[in-house]
Design an enzyme around this catalytic site. Structure first.
Site, short mmCIF file in Angstrom:
data_model
loop_
_atom_site.label_atom_id
_atom_site.label_comp_id
_atom_site.label_asym_id
_atom_site.label_seq_id
_atom_site.Cartn_x
_atom_site.Cartn_y
_atom_site.Cartn_z
N ALA A 220 0.70 -1.15 0.14
CA ALA A 220 0.01 -0.08 0.12
C ALA A 220 0.84 1.31 -0.15
O ALA A 220 1.87 1.48 0.65
CB ALA A 220 -0.86 0.13 1.17
N PRO A 221 0.36 2.26 -0.53
CA PRO A 221 -0.86 2.31 -1.51
C PRO A 221 -0.60 1.69 -3.17
O PRO A 221 -1.50 1.98 -3.80
CB PRO A 221 -0.98 3.72 -1.62
N GLY A 223 2.79 1.83 -5.03
CA GLY A 223 3.81 2.26 -5.78
C GLY A 223 4.58 1.50 -6.71
O GLY A 223 4.79 1.49 -7.93
N ASP A 239 -0.65 -6.18 2.14
CA ASP A 239 -0.73 -5.21 3.21
C ASP A 239 -1.94 -4.73 3.82
O ASP A 239 -3.08 -5.23 3.25
CB ASP A 239 -0.51 -3.77 2.43
N ASP A 259 0.07 -9.47 7.18
CA ASP A 259 1.50 -9.04 7.52
C ASP A 259 2.19 -9.51 6.60
O ASP A 259 2.35 -10.92 6.25
CB ASP A 259 1.60 -9.66 9.01
N ASP A 275 9.34 -3.44 0.16
CA ASP A 275 9.69 -2.01 0.55
C ASP A 275 9.18 -1.83 1.88
O ASP A 275 8.82 -0.58 2.28
CB ASP A 275 9.19 -0.69 -0.56
N LYS A 304 16.43 -0.78 4.93
CA LYS A 304 16.28 0.52 5.72
C LYS A 304 17.53 0.48 6.62
O LYS A 304 17.79 -0.52 7.48
CB LYS A 304 15.17 0.68 6.38
#
Length: 352
Positions: A220-221, A223, A239, A259, A275, A304
């Site tokens: 979500a949303p 991309g 999601d 999840d 992501d 990350k």
């Protein structure tokens, strides 16, 4: 002569680029030191061996993580006369091999942007002078090195070369991608840049073919899902958050409210993309499970990075991935890059 390797990087990641440069140099038996200042957007590796930058450039550039571009360069041209910057630049370039193309560049920083009006004005007369001096061929030649003229300021320039077919093809190492109006978020550019970086364009029709299947974890949303759907790929968008209505209207997306870390596909898919914002070790373990269980054939995902020890976090993540694949007796190629559209993260590709 060419004992300096200039590396362009994201502003704020100079230390990570410097650590990687030293590791790369040591791996091929070179010694030296790094000059790097915070937020300057570039790093200079100084090697003690004469022409020491050239052996490094014989290694694959696509195995670098934090460097956007590499340039084996001459000593800094400093205090250029503002009345004639071209002559000393051309005189320096005469020391280099004949080049096929030239890229006139600046650091990707606010200071660098302030010099870009100068580089735009000087570009045409400088190229003309370089050709007149016999430093550039009259037409593009992919077998000749690329000449880089890197303006640190209006009076300080680094000049050097990158090898043909073993460098970033983009000026300043930055792909110029437009944000599609239909895309639901700017994150869509991360996946598009990843494809340009990791998958040769002639292979797109084969590796990103219509009627393939993909799972997008943390979709979500939408991309990343939008990029897959645009290629005609069926997507399971995982999601708990809502997906953009336009994407759902394509009929190519099944929204799974679950999840991403616990979701398991009913059948194997061609692609896993992810992501999700979480610790690198947790994401790495999850992706390793997908690969070793045979749930996907290839994957692109983001890691990350922590605020500190970011280089070490990437090294540990790559080692964990390689170890998991080796234990499962699986043969994959792994590439990791900090893309232009990334921020505090790196993007990983694992595929055949």
């Amino acid at each position: 002569m060419l004992n300096q390797l200039l590396l362009y990087c994201r502003s704020g990641f100079e230390n990570e680029c410097a650590a990687e440069a030293m590791a790369k140099a040591e791996a091929v038996g070179l010694a030296g030191f790094v000059k790097a200042k915070p937020r300057q957007g570039w790093v200079l590796l100084n090697l003690y061996q004469q022409d020491g930058a050239l052996p490094l450039q014989q290694q694959p550039f696509n195995q670098w993580i934090f460097a956007r571009q590499w340039v084996a360069c001459l000593p800094l041209l400093n205090q250029l006369p503002v009345t004639d910057r071209i002559t000393p630049i051309v005189d320096a370039v005469k020391q280099l091999p004949l080049c096929g193309t030239v890229q006139i560049e600046t650091p990707d920083t606010n200071e660098g942007k302030s010099v870009q009006s100068l580089t735009r004005k000087i570009s045409a007369p400088l190229i003309q002078a370089l050709k007149k001096a016999g430093c550039l061929t009259n037409k593009e030649n992919s077998q000749k090195p690329t000449l880089h003229v890197f303006f640190i300021s209006g009076t300080s320039v680094l000049v050097g070369i990158s090898p043909a077919n073993n460098h970033s093809p983009w000026t300043m190492g930055i792909p110029r991608l437009r944000l599609p109006k239909q895309a639901p978020s700017r994150a869509t550019l991360k996946l598009e840049e990843a494809w340009h970086t990791f998958i040769p364009k002639p292979q797109w029709d084969q590796q990103l073919a219509p009627e393939m299947t993909a799972v997008d974890l943390g979709a979500a949303p939408g991309g990343w899902t939008w990029q897959l759907v645009r290629r005609g790929i069926k997507v399971y968008a995982v999601d708990n958050g809502p997906m953009a209505e336009d994407i759902m209207a394509t009929g190519l997306v099944e929204h799974v409210r679950a999840d991403g870390f616990t979701y398991q596909p009913k059948q194997a898919v061609d692609w896993l993309v992810c992501d999700i914002v979480d610790k690198p070790a947790r994401v790495t373990a999850m992706v390793s499970r997908w690969l070793t269980q045979g749930w996907c054939k290839a994957t692109i995902f983001n890691l990350k990075l922590p605020m500190k020890q970011r280089w070490q976090a990437v090294v540990q993540a790559k080692a964990a991935l390689m170890d998991a694949l080796q234990q499962a007796n699986l043969s994959y190629q792994i590439q990791i890059r900090q893309l232009y559209h990334d921020r505090e993260e790196v993007t990983v590709y694992i595929g055949p």
